[in-house]
Design an enzyme around this catalytic site. Structure first.
Site, PDB file in Angstrom:
ATOM      1  N   LYS B 116       3.943 -27.405   6.282  1.00 22.71           N
ATOM      2  CA  LYS B 116       2.632 -28.008   6.820  1.00 22.71           C
ATOM      3  C   LYS B 116       2.527 -29.438   6.204  1.00 22.71           C
ATOM      4  O   LYS B 116       2.294 -30.570   6.893  1.00 22.71           O
ATOM      5  CB  LYS B 116       1.349 -27.422   6.281  1.00 22.71           C
ATOM      6  CG  LYS B 116       1.208 -26.263   7.196  1.00 22.71           C
ATOM      7  CD  LYS B 116      -0.349 -25.464   6.995  1.00 22.71           C
ATOM      8  CE  LYS B 116      -0.023 -24.238   7.748  1.00 22.71           C
ATOM      9  NZ  LYS B 116      -1.287 -23.281   7.751  1.00 22.71           N
ATOM     10  N   GLU B 199      -7.632 -31.627   1.915  1.00 24.59           N
ATOM     11  CA  GLU B 199      -8.128 -32.568   3.071  1.00 24.59           C
ATOM     12  C   GLU B 199      -9.526 -32.518   3.250  1.00 24.59           C
ATOM     13  O   GLU B 199     -10.201 -31.520   2.951  1.00 24.59           O
ATOM     14  CB  GLU B 199      -7.348 -32.316   4.302  1.00 24.59           C
ATOM     15  CG  GLU B 199      -7.455 -30.903   4.856  1.00 24.59           C
ATOM     16  CD  GLU B 199      -6.602 -30.607   6.090  1.00 24.59           C
ATOM     17  OE1 GLU B 199      -5.448 -31.239   6.326  1.00 24.59           O
ATOM     18  OE2 GLU B 199      -7.112 -29.991   6.892  1.00 24.59           O
ATOM     19  N   HIS B 234     -11.445 -17.113   8.858  1.00 20.16           N
ATOM     20  CA  HIS B 234     -10.412 -17.963   9.594  1.00 20.16           C
ATOM     21  C   HIS B 234      -9.416 -17.248  10.559  1.00 20.16           C
ATOM     22  O   HIS B 234      -8.501 -17.971  10.877  1.00 20.16           O
ATOM     23  CB  HIS B 234      -9.639 -18.770   8.350  1.00 20.16           C
ATOM     24  CG  HIS B 234     -10.556 -19.353   7.469  1.00 20.16           C
ATOM     25  ND1 HIS B 234     -11.049 -20.632   8.047  1.00 20.16           N
ATOM     26  CD2 HIS B 234     -10.875 -19.170   6.140  1.00 20.16           C
ATOM     27  CE1 HIS B 234     -11.839 -20.763   6.783  1.00 20.16           C
ATOM     28  NE2 HIS B 234     -11.641 -20.020   5.773  1.00 20.16           N
ATOM     29  N   ARG B 291       5.805 -20.554  18.139  1.00 21.88           N
ATOM     30  CA  ARG B 291       6.178 -19.239  19.033  1.00 21.88           C
ATOM     31  C   ARG B 291       4.962 -19.021  19.917  1.00 21.88           C
ATOM     32  O   ARG B 291       3.991 -19.776  20.361  1.00 21.88           O
ATOM     33  CB  ARG B 291       5.941 -18.325  17.779  1.00 21.88           C
ATOM     34  CG  ARG B 291       4.470 -18.594  17.254  1.00 21.88           C
ATOM     35  CD  ARG B 291       4.161 -17.342  16.178  1.00 21.88           C
ATOM     36  NE  ARG B 291       2.887 -17.779  15.396  1.00 21.88           N
ATOM     37  CZ  ARG B 291       1.552 -17.993  15.306  1.00 21.88           C
ATOM     38  NH1 ARG B 291       1.302 -17.579  16.738  1.00 21.88           N
ATOM     39  NH2 ARG B 291       0.548 -18.199  14.566  1.00 21.88           N
TER      40      ARG B 291
END
Lengths: 164, 497
Positions: B116, B199, B234, B291
């Site tokens: 990431k 973040e 999530h 993917r």
């Protein structure tokens, strides 16, 4: 035939009357004619006052899973037949006795009330724990020997149920 | 086109891929673990090979075993599906080395987008909007300083993360230290790597993603967006295409940004660029999934493009025959993930023997699943039972269709979230499109059936048990008659038949 069901500790009683080509359900003192058809081993179609309902049914001993509208209900069933089978050795007159020194908290059945097998008849309290005493047979309450609030010894007769 | 394709996956996605490969004329090779001997992907494939124990680490994650089966069976290509080895750079490299085509992007693209922090750097270099945060993994001290600088609430995320693991929302400074510790420990146990980044947390965010399709001849297209804001822990539960929250202008811009990212890593095949979007249509790049996505069917329904087939064709070297302007979006599609889980106990998985299933059908209804009456839902794998997908002319009609289709579903033996999904479809806020990733948390009332009329269920229970007991009684009767007959026959010196 009368069926007793338990869903999340709540008890419901349902009566099925089968005439020649008509089945009537009695629930909450209401008579509801139903049309009933088994689609396969786990799927049943019911027509209730014109309303068509499809229901999934899975039986595991006395536990039933009923799937309806996306919700799965777990139901415990006690059939009349079960009630008849179990008490075969126990019939006639049964005394409900206090299992230990205790206090009568609540009387659930009065003289003349009908009771089913394993139905609670009286609640006693000992060592700060309440326990519900159940009738071992199906029958009628013929005698009530104590009052709410009474202190009783172990083995004291509290209530008498008679099957005849 | 390939003659033979190995599908290195299980469950509904393996079934979906096997079907696509068969339709393309290829012979299909399934692999299976101990627990999956009787799974649908095994019975549906043309060939099937056992690759080890039920735990993924003993079978579906073992590169050597899968390569061995590919070589033994003579498969020319491997489709990895999603999860397992689908975003494993080493696996893609190994396929390349063995001369087997990996149906997906290059190992290099997987590497660049898989990490990431690297992905964020690439996005930054090409001026893609990013959520303000740390430029990469941070030490505990740095993390705290950056959090204060960008302002609370902040999100701590595992660098190697995915699926919501190793993620922590922190609302104020006091919680930061303990949340950081938990995020690191979760990251370590889930991914074997405890590096995290920090973040800014976008309030009431919506999750919007763009489906990319790119061939190896330089054509990179997007197939519009999907909105996946309805999530629990999530993880996505309901997905739709298009999104009810974005204008045509934002859609165009988002699509262009996604293509830019794909091009930056020389992407080929199908991929998804995920964005987080605030209530004013400001969007920020989250990550790219290299993917096929679980929710790809909703895009297929509105674009009329078979993503899985195109993945195979692209891997075989085919050129996309259409341009961006040729792709049209039509109607509305919704997907509900039907899980074996109990919404009443915080979506706890409910594995077990699935005794009975009846899936809905009808026009515009697609049920991507691998379950059947009598199949076992094991705790080794994700408890997803099916992806119920519907298509209709607009959002309202699609929701109506979904609510109606869900009501047709019957599943016995394991608990499911179907009742919850029905209540969700019926909820006014969902219908109005007032959704964000905190929707489920904000609506705990949807988790329980509430006041349901139990009468029909009780009547059904009584009639069913009455019927079952009658059947049992008569079968007992039959048995004793046969026994009697047998005894009579034995006594008279003869035998039955």
């Amino acid at each position: 035939m009368t069926y007793t069901f338990k869903i999340k500790d709540k008890v419901y009683k349902i009566d099925i009357e089968k005439e020649k080509d008509q089945t009537v359900i009695q629930i909450d003192e209401k008579d509801i004619p139903v049309e009933f058809h088994k689609i396969d081993d786990h799927m049943y179609s019911i027509i209730l006052e014109g309303k068509s309902i499809t229901i999934g049914v899975l039986r595991n001993g006395k536990k039933l899973q009923i799937f309806m509208d996306g919700n799965l209900f777990e139901i415990e069933a006690i059939s009349e037949r079960d009630q008849r089978k179990a008490p075969q050795t126990l019939s006639g007159v049964q005394e409900i006795k206090s299992p230990m020194p205790s206090r009568v908290v609540k009387i659930l059945k009065e003289v003349g009330d009908e009771v089913l097998v394993d139905e609670g008849v009286i609640v006693v309290e000992a060592m700060k724990m309440e326990s519900e005493l159940k009738s071992p047979i199906e029958g009628k309450v013929t005698d009530l020997l104590v009052n709410e609030g009474d202190a009783v010894e172990a083995g004291t007769s509290l209530l008498i149920v008679s099957s005849e | 086109m390939f003659n033979k394709i190995l599908i290195a996956n299980r469950g509904e996605i393996a079934v979906r891929i096997i079907r696509a490969c068969k339709e393309l004329g290829a012979t299909t090779v399934a692999v299976y673990s101990d627990a999956d001997r009787s799974s649908l992907h095994v019975t549906l494939a043309d060939e099937a090979y056992h690759i080890g124990g039920s735990a993924p680490a003993e079978s579906y994650l073992v590169i050597d075993k899968i390569i061995e089966v590919a070589n033994k069976s003579g498969a020319q290509a491997i489709h990895p599906g999603f999860g397992f080895l689908s975003e494993n750079e080493e696996f893609a490299q190994r396929c390349e080395k063995e001369g087997i085509v990996f149906i997906g992007p290059s190992a290099e693209a997987i590497r660049l987008m898989g990490d990431k922090i690297t992905a964020r750097k690439i996005a930054q270099d090409i001026k893609v909007p990013l959520v303000p945060g740390s430029d990469g993994a941070v030490t505990d001290v740095e993390a705290s300083v950056i959090a204060s600088k960008i302002g609370y609430p902040v999100m701590i995320k595992a660098s190697a993360g995915g699926g919501g693991k190793g993620m922590r929302l922190v609302r104020d400074k006091e919680e930061f230290e303990s949340s950081l510790r938990m995020a690191r420990s979760e990251a370590r146990s889930s991914f074997g790597d405890d590096s995290v980044f920090v973040e800014r947390f976008v309030e009431q965010p919506r999750h919007v993603e763009i489906q990319i399709l790119a061939d190896s001849h330089g054509n990179t297209l997007h197939l519009f967006e999907r909105e996946c804001s309805i999530q629990r822990r999530h993880q996505k539960v309901v997905e739709e295409a298009p999104s009810s929250a974005i204008s045509a202008k934002t859609r165009k811009k988002m699509g262009e940004v996604a293509i830019k990212i794909a091009k930056a890593v020389n992407y080929s095949g199908a991929g998804t660029v995920e964005f987080i979007m605030d209530q004013n249509e400001n969007f920020f790049f989250l990550e790219m999934n290299t993917r096929v996505q679980v929710e790809h069917p909703v895009t297929e329904m509105i674009s009329n493009i078979d993503i899985v087939k195109w993945m195979v064709r692209i891997a075989a070297g085919e050129k996309l025959p259409f341009k961006q302007k040729d792709i049209e979006m039509k109607g509305w599609a919704l997907e509900c993930r039907v899980y074996a889980e109990d919404p009443e106990t915080n979506f706890m998985p409910s594995p077990g023997l699935l005794k009975y299933v009846k899936a809905p059908s009808g026009p515009g209804i697609r049920d991507d699943s691998s379950i059947y009456s009598g199949c076992e839902i094991t705790s080794f794998y994700d408890p997803m039972l099916s992806k119920l997908v519907v298509w209709a002319e607009n959002r309202e009609a699609a929701i109506d269709k979904m609510a109606s289709a869900l009501r047709e579903y019957i599943v016995l033996g394991v608990k499911t979230n179907i009742g919850f999904l029905i209540r969700l479809m019926d909820s006014e806020e969902f219908r109005q499109g007032k959704i964000d990733t905190g929707f489920i948390e904000r609506h705990p009332e949807l988790l329980t059936p509430g006041t349901v009329d139990l009468e029909p269920a009780l009547i059904a229970a009584a009639l069913a048990i009455d019927d079952l007991e009658e059947t049992e009684d008569s079968s007992k009767q039959d048995q004793s008659n046969w026994k009697l007959l047998g005894r009579k026959a034995a006594l008279s010196g003869g035998s039955l038949i």
